[in-house]
Design a protein around this motif. Structure first.
Motif, PDB file in Angstrom:
ATOM      1  N   ASP A 192       2.289 -27.921 -50.384  1.00  0.00           N
ATOM      2  CA  ASP A 192       3.262 -27.350 -51.315  1.00  0.00           C
ATOM      3  C   ASP A 192       2.822 -26.007 -51.886  1.00  0.00           C
ATOM      4  O   ASP A 192       3.649 -25.254 -52.397  1.00  0.00           O
ATOM      5  CB  ASP A 192       3.528 -28.328 -52.463  1.00  0.00           C
ATOM      6  N   GLU A 193       1.523 -25.702 -51.800  1.00  0.00           N
ATOM      7  CA  GLU A 193       1.008 -24.456 -52.367  1.00  0.00           C
ATOM      8  C   GLU A 193       1.167 -23.264 -51.418  1.00  0.00           C
ATOM      9  O   GLU A 193       1.057 -22.122 -51.852  1.00  0.00           O
ATOM     10  CB  GLU A 193      -0.473 -24.622 -52.729  1.00  0.00           C
ATOM     11  N   ILE A 194       1.373 -23.529 -50.142  1.00  0.00           N
ATOM     12  CA  ILE A 194       1.503 -22.452 -49.147  1.00  0.00           C
ATOM     13  C   ILE A 194       2.921 -22.512 -48.591  1.00  0.00           C
ATOM     14  O   ILE A 194       3.240 -23.341 -47.740  1.00  0.00           O
ATOM     15  CB  ILE A 194       0.469 -22.618 -48.018  1.00  0.00           C
ATOM     16  N   SER A 195       3.759 -21.620 -49.067  1.00  0.00           N
ATOM     17  CA  SER A 195       5.176 -21.688 -48.699  1.00  0.00           C
ATOM     18  C   SER A 195       5.417 -21.337 -47.242  1.00  0.00           C
ATOM     19  O   SER A 195       6.319 -21.875 -46.601  1.00  0.00           O
ATOM     20  CB  SER A 195       6.009 -20.773 -49.598  1.00  0.00           C
ATOM     21  N   ASP A 196       4.610 -20.427 -46.686  1.00  0.00           N
ATOM     22  CA  ASP A 196       4.817 -19.997 -45.305  1.00  0.00           C
ATOM     23  C   ASP A 196       3.460 -19.727 -44.655  1.00  0.00           C
ATOM     24  O   ASP A 196       2.916 -18.623 -44.789  1.00  0.00           O
ATOM     25  CB  ASP A 196       5.686 -18.750 -45.253  1.00  0.00           C
ATOM     26  N   PRO A 197       2.886 -20.704 -43.949  1.00  0.00           N
ATOM     27  CA  PRO A 197       1.598 -20.473 -43.292  1.00  0.00           C
ATOM     28  C   PRO A 197       1.669 -19.437 -42.187  1.00  0.00           C
ATOM     29  O   PRO A 197       0.630 -18.976 -41.703  1.00  0.00           O
ATOM     30  CB  PRO A 197       1.237 -21.862 -42.736  1.00  0.00           C
ATOM     31  N   GLY A 198       2.870 -19.038 -41.797  1.00  0.00           N
ATOM     32  CA  GLY A 198       3.051 -18.007 -40.784  1.00  0.00           C
ATOM     33  C   GLY A 198       3.129 -16.612 -41.343  1.00  0.00           C
ATOM     34  O   GLY A 198       3.467 -15.666 -40.611  1.00  0.00           O
ATOM     35  N   ILE A 220       0.302 -16.364 -31.740  1.00  0.00           N
ATOM     36  CA  ILE A 220       1.110 -16.595 -30.537  1.00  0.00           C
ATOM     37  C   ILE A 220       1.812 -17.941 -30.646  1.00  0.00           C
ATOM     38  O   ILE A 220       3.010 -18.071 -30.393  1.00  0.00           O
ATOM     39  CB  ILE A 220       0.224 -16.525 -29.285  1.00  0.00           C
ATOM     40  N   PHE A 221       1.057 -18.982 -31.028  1.00  0.00           N
ATOM     41  CA  PHE A 221       1.602 -20.325 -31.223  1.00  0.00           C
ATOM     42  C   PHE A 221       1.456 -20.675 -32.705  1.00  0.00           C
ATOM     43  O   PHE A 221       0.341 -20.711 -33.235  1.00  0.00           O
ATOM     44  CB  PHE A 221       0.859 -21.340 -30.353  1.00  0.00           C
ATOM     45  N   ASP A 222       2.587 -20.907 -33.380  1.00  0.00           N
ATOM     46  CA  ASP A 222       2.551 -21.102 -34.828  1.00  0.00           C
ATOM     47  C   ASP A 222       2.126 -22.520 -35.195  1.00  0.00           C
ATOM     48  O   ASP A 222       1.850 -23.372 -34.331  1.00  0.00           O
ATOM     49  CB  ASP A 222       3.890 -20.724 -35.462  1.00  0.00           C
ATOM     50  N   ILE A 241      -8.995 -31.607 -38.556  1.00  0.00           N
ATOM     51  CA  ILE A 241      -8.811 -30.175 -38.738  1.00  0.00           C
ATOM     52  C   ILE A 241      -8.331 -29.550 -37.426  1.00  0.00           C
ATOM     53  O   ILE A 241      -8.868 -29.833 -36.364  1.00  0.00           O
ATOM     54  CB  ILE A 241     -10.124 -29.504 -39.179  1.00  0.00           C
ATOM     55  N   ILE A 242      -7.314 -28.699 -37.537  1.00  0.00           N
ATOM     56  CA  ILE A 242      -6.926 -27.812 -36.437  1.00  0.00           C
ATOM     57  C   ILE A 242      -7.215 -26.388 -36.899  1.00  0.00           C
ATOM     58  O   ILE A 242      -6.673 -25.930 -37.908  1.00  0.00           O
ATOM     59  CB  ILE A 242      -5.435 -27.936 -36.092  1.00  0.00           C
ATOM     60  N   SER A 243      -8.085 -25.693 -36.197  1.00  0.00           N
ATOM     61  CA  SER A 243      -8.374 -24.300 -36.513  1.00  0.00           C
ATOM     62  C   SER A 243      -7.557 -23.427 -35.573  1.00  0.00           C
ATOM     63  O   SER A 243      -7.664 -23.538 -34.340  1.00  0.00           O
ATOM     64  CB  SER A 243      -9.872 -24.019 -36.369  1.00  0.00           C
ATOM     65  N   THR A 244      -6.714 -22.573 -36.144  1.00  0.00           N
ATOM     66  CA  THR A 244      -5.589 -22.009 -35.393  1.00  0.00           C
ATOM     67  C   THR A 244      -5.886 -20.737 -34.609  1.00  0.00           C
ATOM     68  O   THR A 244      -4.991 -20.173 -33.979  1.00  0.00           O
ATOM     69  CB  THR A 244      -4.410 -21.731 -36.345  1.00  0.00           C
ATOM     70  N   GLY A 245      -7.136 -20.277 -34.616  1.00  0.00           N
ATOM     71  CA  GLY A 245      -7.479 -19.082 -33.858  1.00  0.00           C
ATOM     72  C   GLY A 245      -7.793 -17.901 -34.758  1.00  0.00           C
ATOM     73  O   GLY A 245      -7.492 -17.901 -35.950  1.00  0.00           O
ATOM     74  N   THR A 246      -8.408 -16.893 -34.179  1.00  0.00           N
ATOM     75  CA  THR A 246      -8.846 -15.731 -34.949  1.00  0.00           C
ATOM     76  C   THR A 246      -8.155 -14.460 -34.471  1.00  0.00           C
ATOM     77  O   THR A 246      -7.836 -14.325 -33.285  1.00  0.00           O
ATOM     78  CB  THR A 246     -10.374 -15.562 -34.849  1.00  0.00           C
ATOM     79  N   PRO A 247      -7.908 -13.504 -35.369  1.00  0.00           N
ATOM     80  CA  PRO A 247      -7.322 -12.228 -34.963  1.00  0.00           C
ATOM     81  C   PRO A 247      -8.371 -11.286 -34.367  1.00  0.00           C
ATOM     82  O   PRO A 247      -9.553 -11.615 -34.294  1.00  0.00           O
ATOM     83  CB  PRO A 247      -6.757 -11.681 -36.276  1.00  0.00           C
ATOM     84  N   PHE A 248      -7.920 -10.103 -33.973  1.00  0.00           N
ATOM     85  CA  PHE A 248      -8.818  -9.104 -33.399  1.00  0.00           C
ATOM     86  C   PHE A 248      -9.861  -8.680 -34.433  1.00  0.00           C
ATOM     87  O   PHE A 248      -9.685  -8.834 -35.631  1.00  0.00           O
ATOM     88  CB  PHE A 248      -8.028  -7.888 -32.915  1.00  0.00           C
ATOM     89  N   GLY A 249     -10.960  -8.116 -33.931  1.00  0.00           N
ATOM     90  CA  GLY A 249     -12.003  -7.602 -34.807  1.00  0.00           C
ATOM     91  C   GLY A 249     -13.297  -8.384 -34.770  1.00  0.00           C
ATOM     92  O   GLY A 249     -14.183  -8.175 -35.611  1.00  0.00           O
ATOM     93  N   VAL A 250     -13.450  -9.278 -33.794  1.00  0.00           N
ATOM     94  CA  VAL A 250     -14.711 -10.009 -33.675  1.00  0.00           C
ATOM     95  C   VAL A 250     -15.782  -9.086 -33.106  1.00  0.00           C
ATOM     96  O   VAL A 250     -15.487  -8.049 -32.501  1.00  0.00           O
ATOM     97  CB  VAL A 250     -14.547 -11.264 -32.791  1.00  0.00           C
ATOM     98  N   GLY A 251     -17.041  -9.469 -33.310  1.00  0.00           N
ATOM     99  CA  GLY A 251     -18.144  -8.627 -32.874  1.00  0.00           C
ATOM    100  C   GLY A 251     -18.168  -8.383 -31.379  1.00  0.00           C
ATOM    101  O   GLY A 251     -18.524  -7.295 -30.918  1.00  0.00           O
ATOM    102  N   MET A 252     -17.774  -9.396 -30.606  1.00  0.00           N
ATOM    103  CA  MET A 252     -17.748  -9.280 -29.151  1.00  0.00           C
ATOM    104  C   MET A 252     -16.816  -8.174 -28.681  1.00  0.00           C
ATOM    105  O   MET A 252     -17.040  -7.555 -27.642  1.00  0.00           O
ATOM    106  CB  MET A 252     -17.313 -10.622 -28.549  1.00  0.00           C
ATOM    107  N   GLY A 253     -15.760  -7.883 -29.463  1.00  0.00           N
ATOM    108  CA  GLY A 253     -14.767  -6.910 -29.056  1.00  0.00           C
ATOM    109  C   GLY A 253     -15.071  -5.487 -29.484  1.00  0.00           C
ATOM    110  O   GLY A 253     -14.352  -4.560 -29.088  1.00  0.00           O
ATOM    111  N   LEU A 254     -16.117  -5.296 -30.289  1.00  0.00           N
ATOM    112  CA  LEU A 254     -16.463  -3.950 -30.731  1.00  0.00           C
ATOM    113  C   LEU A 254     -17.124  -3.171 -29.602  1.00  0.00           C
ATOM    114  O   LEU A 254     -17.627  -3.732 -28.633  1.00  0.00           O
ATOM    115  CB  LEU A 254     -17.397  -4.024 -31.941  1.00  0.00           C
ATOM    116  N   LYS A 255     -17.118  -1.858 -29.743  1.00  0.00           N
ATOM    117  CA  LYS A 255     -17.743  -0.986 -28.737  1.00  0.00           C
ATOM    118  C   LYS A 255     -18.810  -0.144 -29.420  1.00  0.00           C
ATOM    119  O   LYS A 255     -18.480   0.792 -30.156  1.00  0.00           O
ATOM    120  CB  LYS A 255     -16.679  -0.106 -28.070  1.00  0.00           C
ATOM    121  N   PRO A 256     -20.096  -0.440 -29.199  1.00  0.00           N
ATOM    122  CA  PRO A 256     -20.608  -1.555 -28.399  1.00  0.00           C
ATOM    123  C   PRO A 256     -20.473  -2.877 -29.162  1.00  0.00           C
ATOM    124  O   PRO A 256     -20.299  -2.879 -30.385  1.00  0.00           O
ATOM    125  CB  PRO A 256     -22.084  -1.189 -28.219  1.00  0.00           C
ATOM    126  N   PRO A 257     -20.548  -4.014 -28.447  1.00  0.00           N
ATOM    127  CA  PRO A 257     -20.502  -5.306 -29.136  1.00  0.00           C
ATOM    128  C   PRO A 257     -21.573  -5.389 -30.211  1.00  0.00           C
ATOM    129  O   PRO A 257     -22.688  -4.874 -30.043  1.00  0.00           O
ATOM    130  CB  PRO A 257     -20.764  -6.304 -28.000  1.00  0.00           C
TER     131      PRO A 257
END
Length: 285
Positions: A192-198, A220-222, A241-257
């Protein structure tokens, strides 16, 4: 309601966090935030009891450690590559269906506990994620009914060792399950505290520098899709628990990682779900 657990590691007690920041000890009202608690009417019962006794319940000092806001669940189901830009930075195609993997529940720690770089690691990475807490047993659930099976939401840092995950053969679970690789909390916000998790901003900083800054509208999948989809392949139990995924910006994706090292400080947050801070330490016997 915001659910917390407080106290020394292994001896946490249930509590609640009020809107003004006051922490209350509710261990006299409920035994634990576990499968039995989420499965029944205990949450509604606790809500009414706290409202009636708010002035007499023991207060918890701000200096007291917060543990993960639920007892160890039966499973943590994680979703990979669930943000388009993260899939791109990982060099992977956008999946046609959710990519699922497990994270060991022994990885769970409190929101402000240390992250320990495991023995032999050179590529420990960060991932801010919105996590769902299941509130009602879910098996073959339709998307239209999926939200009825959710108890609430929580902040999760899905810490990952990329070499273990991607370079050592086998499944991703090896790179996801080291001790301390699942800082969860500071609290569970009930549905009830989170009106729109999307539509929640989520972000992560390393040593004060913003690395991830996105919004769950880019999933991608809500949330309903994920609950329904996962329930086709396994029964989700209350407290899972369902952990729904992470957005861009992880260390692996940096140049250089760039990966976490001893002494780093990771700070992360999600709208409505608070913030957490973890110091990074190298494994020592």
């Amino acid at each position: 309601m915001k659910l917390i657990r407080f106290g020394a590691e292994g001896s946490e007690k249930p509590g609640v966090l009020l809107s003004d920041g006051t922490r209350l000890d509710v261990s006299g009202l409920v035994a634990e935030y576990d499968e039995a608690f989420f499965a029944g009417d205990a949450l509604a019962d606790l809500t009414s009891k706290v409202a009636a006794q708010v002035d007499t319940l023991p207060k918890v000092e701000a200096a007291v450690r917060l543990g993960a806001p639920l007892a160890r669940p039966s499973k943590i189901v994680c979703v990979g590559l669930n943000y388009a830009k993260h899939a791109a930075e990982s060099g992977m195609d956008i999946p046609a269906e959710p990519v699922l993997f497990f994270k060991a529940t022994s990885a769970i720690v409190g929101p402000n506990d240390d992250i320990v770089i495991p023995k032999g690691s050179e590529k420990t990475d960060w991932e801010v994620e919105l996590a769902i807490v299941i509130g009602k047993k879910a098996s073959y659930v339709d998307q239209a009914d999926a939200m009825d099976h959710i108890a609430g939401y929580v902040l999760h840092n899905d810490v990952s060792e990329r070499a273990f995950q991607l370079e050592r053969s086998g499944q991703w679970v090896k790179g996801k399950s080291a001790d301390t690789f699942a800082p969860i909390g500071p609290f569970i916000a009930t549905r009830d505290e989170i009106s729109d998790p999307g539509n929640l901003r989520l972000w992560l900083k390393v040593n004060g520098e913003m690395q991830q800054d996105s919004d769950t509208s880019d999933l991608i999948f809500d949330v309903p899709h994920l609950v329904s989809y996962i329930s086709q392949y396994m029964t989700l139990l209350p407290g899972d628990i369902i952990s729904t995924g992470t957005p861009f910006g992880v260390g692996m994706g940096l140049k250089p990682p760039t990966y976490l090292k001893d002494g780093d400080v990771v700070e992360l947050g999600i709208d409505g779900l608070g913030t957490s801070v973890q110091k990074v330490k190298t494994y020592k016997k």
